[in-house]
Design an enzyme around this catalytic site. Sequence first.
Site, PDB file in Angstrom:
ATOM      1  N   HIS A 120       0.828  -1.208   0.000  1.00  0.00           N
ATOM      2  CA  HIS A 120       0.000   0.000   0.000  1.00  0.00           C
ATOM      3  C   HIS A 120       0.862   1.257   0.000  1.00  0.00           C
ATOM      4  CE1 HIS A 120      -3.639   2.369   1.273  1.00  0.00           C
ATOM      5  NE2 HIS A 120      -2.698   3.159   1.770  1.00  0.00           N
ATOM      6  N   GLU A 121       1.784   1.340   0.938  1.00  0.00           N
ATOM      7  CA  GLU A 121       2.618   2.536   1.025  1.00  0.00           C
ATOM      8  C   GLU A 121       3.525   2.673  -0.188  1.00  0.00           C
ATOM      9  OE1 GLU A 121       1.814   4.707   3.032  1.00  0.00           O
ATOM     10  OE2 GLU A 121       0.557   3.483   4.329  1.00  0.00           O
ATOM     11  N   HIS A 126       1.709   4.487  -2.878  1.00  0.00           N
ATOM     12  CA  HIS A 126       1.838   5.938  -2.711  1.00  0.00           C
ATOM     13  C   HIS A 126       3.199   6.407  -3.232  1.00  0.00           C
ATOM     14  CE1 HIS A 126      -1.789   6.879  -0.550  1.00  0.00           C
ATOM     15  NE2 HIS A 126      -1.511   6.115   0.495  1.00  0.00           N
ATOM     16  N   HIS A 140       3.314   6.842  -6.870  1.00  0.00           N
ATOM     17  CA  HIS A 140       2.602   8.066  -7.261  1.00  0.00           C
ATOM     18  C   HIS A 140       3.537   9.269  -7.174  1.00  0.00           C
ATOM     19  CE1 HIS A 140      -1.664  10.088  -6.910  1.00  0.00           C
ATOM     20  NE2 HIS A 140      -1.075  10.363  -8.050  1.00  0.00           N
TER      21      HIS A 140
END
Length: 672
Positions: free
Chosen positions: A461-462, A465, A468
């Site tokens: 998940h991290e 990010h 991104h």
Amino acid sequence: MTNPLLETWDTPFGLPPFDRIADGDFAPAMEAALEEGRAAIAAIAENPEPASFANTVAALEMADALLDRVAGVFYNLAGSTSNPVREGLQREFAPKLSAYSSEITNNAALFARIDDLWQRRDQLELTEEEERVLYLTHRSFARSGAALEGAARARLTEVKARLAVLGTEFTQNLLADERDWTMPLSEADLEGLPGFVIDAARAAGQEKGHEGPVVTLSRSLIVPFLQFSPRRDLRERAWRAWTARGRNGGATDNRAIAAEILTLREERARLLGYESFAAYKLETEMAGNPQAVRDLLMRVWEPARAQAMADAERLEAMLHEDGINGALEPWDWRYYSEKRRAAEHDLNEAELKPYFRLEAMIEAAFDCANRLFGLEFRPLDVALYHPDARAWEVTRKGAHVAVFIGDYFARGSKRSGAWCSAMRSQKKLGGDVRPIVVNVCNFAKGDPALLSYDDARTLFHEFGHALHQMLSDVTHGSISGTSVARDFVELPSQLYEHWLEVPEVLDRHARHAETGAPMPPALRDRLLAARTYDMGFQTVEYVASALVDLDFHDGPAPADPMAAEAETLARLGMPRAIGMRHATPHFAHVFAGDGYSSGYYSYMWSEVMDADAFDAFEEAGGPFDAETAARLERFILSAGGSREADALYTAFRGRMPGVEALLKGRGLDKAA
């Protein structure tokens, strides 16, 4: 002596010279940065030349270069390696930075130039990205009170300053409660715990200066303890301490702070002409308004609660079979759910965990990024801010893309949770600036460090990010990377979690920590078949928190947030054996700052898209389809906030999704 924060950093990739930065450097560097920023703002506002995009909006983008650099280092360290000096600096900086921000938005001459450009925007021949930046800049000033005058303007400045102070206090109180509590375990208390939990407890005891093992309030330790400890008394003690963070009375109690924050947020919204803080906050999000959020959450709540209530009956029966009378309690759920999972799916955490070695999961995240986007990761031998942190250079076809820093282990000086931040964001204005991106987690230490499946999902998940941030390709820093609508920012992170569930990824990387053998296909298939197991519990604890957050802000501020929380849960029919994922006194997403205030729902809003987005890969032929990955990078990962979120998603997918994929992905489509 020179201040390294104010020097040009002659370091590899322009990394901060962590080995030369002392805590005493931050205050003078912050003052210098604020002074430089004020001078730059004054030069823009007082420029005798007519306003142009270059001399006003673009100049404003560049005005805080030094402040961004100093704050980028300080706040990353304050969150991951706090100490009393840094906590004091946070309290000192909060009102100063709020006042500086208000000085900018209250600058009538500056706003006049921006407003002039906005009124003449059709004659300026701006690029699409420049038009977007002008729109966002004008909107930001207006929503910050630039058009207010007199007493209203002065009061809004006071409110924002006080909110900044309160958010800092809330965060530090929570950190203190998490840091100070431990539950020592005797050798007898370890009975029934798997080896990885015992190892983590011993490592935590060593980190805390205890001779023996301890349970701390780190999620990666307390959750497995609640899953496996047969000692109901110890589970209750641990659960009560975990859920009491921020409401233990005394100097670190957050209840009064939460009440004041909610009152001030309502006043802020009304000063700006909104009927509620939720209406103000959601205006710029994809949801648009509180009712849209409530409709989504309630559509998910009903089937989730039905599933959770059915599960509770099963678990309570297991409790009674153990000879314990009475109701299933919150400290019982994880323990009996783990036993049920072992019985129904032939799975248990102790069997799974050796296959999720931290090093292997880092490599898995990197490998997927390579196969999807051509990224390569090379370890760097550079000075960092803590021995646990490590860095990699990220390249593509030999060209530098970013520096990625991973800081994975729990420690007393680190705030709880997991997050991604950028010490430096990508931009092209003023030169090609490549990002320095940080992932911070709170995994339990071990030799080797083993993750739960949920931990591994957190890592992915991290890293979503981080992608991104790393793949951002815009000119203006204000729309770089994760600078997007809050209910869109979780799309890349939640989407990336799906690659952990790809069988070929597990086959390649989920290898036993001792033998190196791959996870047996039968075990892998059982793991994937059980991925929606206990989803009623997980969804209820999350949605309850999101609805409490929405209720806090959608209307008059409650005088007693704890009573308001109880009223919301009673109205929803919250199952008694499930607690909110984040109760009010430790709801840092909502009270540590404005980021997720009235916006905790955003994880679920993004999940509507992430389930649909991964379907795009499956429809195209597989999870590593090159054309779909290229569209994902072009329209989502590299685009930042250069267009509205719904326009970006539609460009990627061709349409907006419905909630059906989310319900199906959570196994709730037949639960009601």
